[in-house]
Scaffold this motif. Structure first.
Motif, PDB file in Angstrom:
ATOM      1  N   GLU A  78       0.765  -1.237  -0.266  1.00  0.00           N
ATOM      2  CA  GLU A  78      -0.095  -0.122   0.153  1.00  0.00           C
ATOM      3  C   GLU A  78       0.911   1.556  -0.297  1.00  0.00           C
ATOM      4  OE1 GLU A  78       0.992  -0.963   4.299  1.00  0.00           O
ATOM      5  OE2 GLU A  78       0.128  -1.900   2.699  1.00  0.00           O
ATOM      6  N   GLN A 119      -4.400  -2.845  -5.608  1.00  0.00           N
ATOM      7  CA  GLN A 119      -5.906  -3.650  -5.813  1.00  0.00           C
ATOM      8  C   GLN A 119      -5.971  -4.891  -6.565  1.00  0.00           C
ATOM      9  OE1 GLN A 119      -5.884  -0.986  -3.833  1.00  0.00           O
ATOM     10  NE2 GLN A 119      -6.332  -2.640  -1.852  1.00  0.00           N
ATOM     11  N   LYS A 120      -5.645  -4.003  -7.994  1.00  0.00           N
ATOM     12  CA  LYS A 120      -5.587  -4.787  -9.225  1.00  0.00           C
ATOM     13  C   LYS A 120      -4.666  -5.844  -9.396  1.00  0.00           C
ATOM     14  CE  LYS A 120      -9.216  -1.792 -10.815  1.00  0.00           C
ATOM     15  NZ  LYS A 120      -9.824  -1.339 -12.170  1.00  0.00           N
TER      16      LYS A 120
END
Length: 170
Positions: A78, A119-120
């Motif tokens: 992140e 996320q992807k």
């Protein structure tokens, strides 16, 4: 404050930043300023850099890396998500390939951006360019890739797609 991160083989600067609260922020700011100063006028290092200058740049990058508060970056992906601007690459375009293509004299490379979507598990590189004297050949190259964690400090990257988009001629 600009957040910096090292992804081999380039040095990139995060465009949007939320202060990470690093210890020794003055030292880091000074190192970052020195590095950005060294990078001026070398076109991100793509078309050859004198070996002494390359050594100085890589030494500053190593110093910055030694202050990295995240020794296992893939456990904290992140922190690398978002939009990044490439300011230096250790990849160079040399020899007959460069001469044959005449890139240095014909193509001007603009900004390089990398957007990482955690996320992807996707990354998109956008490289703006223009061909001197040929307004028709201004545009951008977009390279899309996917990634997966390979170790605590590396990801495997898989090329997905690329497109060249020319600017509209008015």
């Amino acid at each position: 404050m600009v957040t910096t991160n090292r992804f081999s083989p380039g040095f990139i600067t995060k465009v949007a930043d939320n202060n990470a609260g690093l210890v020794g922020e003055d030292t880091l700011s000074h190192l970052k300023s020195q590095l950005l100063q060294q990078l001026q006028g070398i076109n991100r290092g793509i078309f050859r850099v004198a070996s002494s200058k390359k050594y100085d740049i890589e030494a500053l990058v190593k110093l910055l890396e030694s202050h990295n508060p995240t020794p296992d970056p893939t456990l904290n992906l992140e922190k690398v998500g978002g939009c990044w601007k490439l300011v230096y690459s250790s990849i160079t375009i040399l020899g007959s390939q460069r001469t044959m293509l005449g890139l240095r004299d014909f193509i001007t490379l603009g900004e390089f951006f990398l957007t990482i979507d955690i996320q992807k598990s996707k990354a998109v590189n956008v490289i703006k360019f223009n061909a001197r004297g040929l307004k028709l050949l201004n545009g951008k190259l977009t390279i899309e890739a996917s990634f997966e964690i390979a170790s605590k400090s590396r990801v495997d990257i898989c090329y997905d797609n690329s497109t060249i988009t020319l600017d509209q001629v008015s």
